[in-house]
Every structure is written in C-alpha cells, then in structure tokens.
Design a protein around this motif. Structure first.
Motif, PDB file in Angstrom:
ATOM      1  N   ARG A 199       2.490   1.684  -3.392  1.00 39.33           N
ATOM      2  CA  ARG A 199       1.605   2.243  -4.422  1.00 39.33           C
ATOM      3  C   ARG A 199       1.440   3.750  -4.246  1.00 39.33           C
ATOM      4  NH1 ARG A 199      -1.661  -2.198  -3.104  1.00 39.33           N
ATOM      5  NH2 ARG A 199      -3.219  -0.812  -2.155  1.00 39.33           N
ATOM      6  N   ILE A 200       1.312   4.189  -3.004  1.00 41.20           N
ATOM      7  CA  ILE A 200       1.138   5.622  -2.737  1.00 41.20           C
ATOM      8  C   ILE A 200       2.369   6.409  -3.185  1.00 41.20           C
ATOM      9  CG2 ILE A 200       0.832   7.352  -0.921  1.00 41.20           C
ATOM     10  CD1 ILE A 200      -0.666   5.092   0.650  1.00 41.20           C
ATOM     11  N   GLU A 206      -7.608  11.261  -4.291  1.00 41.01           N
ATOM     12  CA  GLU A 206      -6.938  10.387  -5.267  1.00 41.01           C
ATOM     13  C   GLU A 206      -5.985   9.431  -4.583  1.00 41.01           C
ATOM     14  OE1 GLU A 206      -5.703  12.163  -9.251  1.00 41.01           O
ATOM     15  OE2 GLU A 206      -5.797  13.937  -7.969  1.00 41.01           O
ATOM     16  N   THR A 245      -7.837   6.748  -2.822  1.00 38.97           N
ATOM     17  CA  THR A 245      -8.340   5.749  -3.770  1.00 38.97           C
ATOM     18  C   THR A 245      -7.247   4.752  -4.141  1.00 38.97           C
ATOM     19  OG1 THR A 245      -9.956   7.301  -4.678  1.00 38.97           O
ATOM     20  CG2 THR A 245      -9.367   5.413  -6.045  1.00 38.97           C
ATOM     21  N   ILE A 246      -6.033   5.264  -4.366  1.00 40.57           N
ATOM     22  CA  ILE A 246      -4.902   4.394  -4.685  1.00 40.57           C
ATOM     23  C   ILE A 246      -4.679   3.385  -3.556  1.00 40.57           C
ATOM     24  CG2 ILE A 246      -2.392   4.338  -5.015  1.00 40.57           C
ATOM     25  CD1 ILE A 246      -3.908   5.363  -7.440  1.00 40.57           C
ATOM     26  N   PHE A 277       2.623   6.464  -7.007  1.00 40.51           N
ATOM     27  CA  PHE A 277       1.638   7.411  -7.539  1.00 40.51           C
ATOM     28  C   PHE A 277       2.109   8.843  -7.350  1.00 40.51           C
ATOM     29  CE2 PHE A 277      -1.841  10.292  -6.274  1.00 40.51           C
ATOM     30  CZ  PHE A 277      -2.503  10.390  -7.491  1.00 40.51           C
ATOM     31  N   THR A 311       0.829  -1.205   0.000  1.00 46.60           N
ATOM     32  CA  THR A 311       0.000   0.000   0.000  1.00 46.60           C
ATOM     33  C   THR A 311       0.862   1.253   0.000  1.00 46.60           C
ATOM     34  OG1 THR A 311      -1.778  -1.139   1.185  1.00 46.60           O
ATOM     35  CG2 THR A 311      -1.785   1.265   1.243  1.00 46.60           C
ATOM     36  N   ASN A 319      -7.019   2.306  -1.617  1.00 51.29           N
ATOM     37  CA  ASN A 319      -8.280   1.592  -1.396  1.00 51.29           C
ATOM     38  C   ASN A 319      -8.818   1.843   0.010  1.00 51.29           C
ATOM     39  OD1 ASN A 319      -8.367   0.319  -3.988  1.00 51.29           O
ATOM     40  ND2 ASN A 319      -6.848  -1.165  -3.269  1.00 51.29           N
TER      41      ASN A 319
END
Length: 292
Positions: free
Chosen positions: A189-190, A206, A209-210, A193, A186, A212
């Motif tokens: 991913r953040i 946003e 959302t990335i 992004f 997690t 979840n």
C-alpha cells in the motif's frame, strides 16, 4: 530518446538462447526485450546503461537484466575505429520467464527463482564467489548446445544467483515501468501510494496513515523492512522518474523537477547529484549520445 523493442531469435528447437558473441562492438542501440538476459563480458570495455544507471564496464563484469528493462552496452570510442583490432567478446543467455511453461514457475521449488525474476526487473550486477560459480556453469552451458543438461545448467545458475548476497541493483526503484510487489500488504500500500502521488508534496503523516500507524511506528517499520527511510524512497522514486524524462528529452530540467514533485530547482539538482553522482544536464547529455 525512446528504447526500441529488439526481437531475440530463439530457435524452434530450444527453449532459450545461450551463445558466445565475438563482435567488433556490442549491440549499441538503446533497447529492451521480453526475455531476461544474463551477460558475462569476456573482452570489452565501455559504458553500460541499464534503466537510469550509467556505469563503466570491463572484462569480468556479469549482469542479469529483467524482462523489458531498457539497456545498452556502449563500447569505448576506440572500438569503432576501422583499424582498432579490438573485439567485444561476451557470453549471453536470454530466456523468457516462462520458457519452461507457465505452470513450472508455480512449483514450490521455484520460489527463490521467482523472487529473483522480480529483482531482475531493476537489473542486477553479480560479483564475488557467486560470479565465479555462475561463470563455470555458464561456460558449460555455452559449450553444451544439446540435451536436458542445458535446462539443468540454467536452473543451477539462477538458483545460485537467487541465493546470493553478492548482488547490486542497477536501476532505481522509480525508473522501472511498474511497482514490483513486496509480500506484505502494508508495504504494498505504501509503495502504491508513493508511486501514485510522488509528483506532489507528500507529508510523512500521509504515508503513516496509509499504513495505519503512528508516525514513529511507521518510520521504524519502514526502515526495518526496506533498510531505508521513507524520505529516501520518495526521493529515489522522484529521481528515477526524472531520469526517464531526461532520457526522453522532452521538457526543460526545471519543468521536469516540478513534474516529479520538487518545488525547488536547487533541491532537485542537489538530490540528483547525490543519487546519480552527476548533474541533470550531464546525465541528459550522456544519454543524448545514444541513438535508438
């Protein structure tokens, strides 16, 4: 201003370099190399540049720099006078991450040192009891140029640093060449992004959302895992990239601000001063004095 690759001369008889330098001035070109570098200043004063960090240094400073991290130790002006009589004295160890073989790093016992290697990519200042303990081992290492004890001493130093909480990062997250992965997918991913989209307006929705997650849950999760808010991270990344562009000196400050995701020049200036303790124009001027 571009950093230059500096070749570190490692004897074919040894797996890494350990030495004591006694010079008129420290090497004063903005440079990088694939080796990690542990430096202890015995006698010297000046300004240390590591990534986008600018700090004064003096005797007693100890720093671990990661592979390919651009840096330079620039002595005060007085050291360059012919009759100054001043000396720059330092103990230095330089080693490739896999100097003992690629498989060695994969051993279970190397987990802490592997994490340290990742941390060092931003540069680490070592202080307190840790510095004193590492210094004792470093002094032995510099004096013992033969035998397996060299390897033991280096590993003991790295283990001490890896287990210490007396470390301070030097360069910002955003300056480093690539993202250093965290263990959790997690968080990974953040960060991916953020580093891909920092140059545009990012809504916290946003990022949530990335991950979840709902916005409140995301904010709590991110703060607990990183000890900072997501907005703080985003600002650090933007300012870090701005520092890189200021150092390269290719665009106006206004254009750099826009390219890094700031849509208001005054907001950029305010954020820059908050993180770097100086104005963007002053930062560019200081780095402009370095010659590659």
């Amino acid at each position: 201003m571009q950093a230059v690759l500096r070749k570190v001369n490692i004897s074919a008889d040894y797996s890494f370099v350990s030495r004591k330098d006694k010079l008129p001035v420290l090497y004063d070109k903005w440079h990088f190399h694939p080796e990690l570098e542990l430096t202890y200043i015995i006698e010297s004063k000046g300004t240390r540049f590591v990534g986008d960090s600018i700090e004064e240094f003096e005797e007693g400073d100890m720093v671990l720099l990661g592979a390919y991290l651009p840096h330079v130790w620039r002595n005060d002006v007085g050291y360059y006078a012919d009759s100054s009589g001043l000396k720059a004295v330092a103990m230095v160890v330089q080693f490739l991450p896999d100097c003992f073989g690629k498989d060695f790093l994969h051993l279970k016992e190397m987990e802490n040192i592997n994490r340290l290697i990742e941390k060092s990519k931003r540069g680490l200042k070592i202080s307190g009891i840790t510095k004193a303990q590492v210094l004792a081992l470093l002094s032995q290492l510099v004096e013992n140029q033969n035998g397996v004890q060299r390897i033991s001493l280096l590993l003991q130093m790295l283990e001490l640093i890896a287990n210490s909480d007396e470390l301070d990062f030097l360069s910002s997250e955003g300056f480093v060449e690539s993202y250093h992965r965290f263990g959790a997918d997690t968080i990974n991913r953040i960060y991916e992004f953020t580093l891909s989209h920092f140059n545009r307006k990012i809504l916290i929705e946003e990022a949530a959302t990335i991950a979840n997650m709902s916005v409140p849950n995301f904010c709590r999760y991110f703060k607990n895992r990183t000890q900072k808010t997501y907005i703080q991270l985003l600002t650090e990344v933007r300012i870090g990239y701005a520092c890189r562009m200021l150092i390269e000196n290719k665009k106006s400050i206004q254009q750099i601000a826009f390219d890094c995701g700031f849509h208001n020049l005054s907001n950029f200036n305010r954020s820059f001063r908050l993180l770097k303790k100086q104005k963007p124009t002053d930062y560019r001027q200081v780095f402009g004095g370095l010659k590659s």
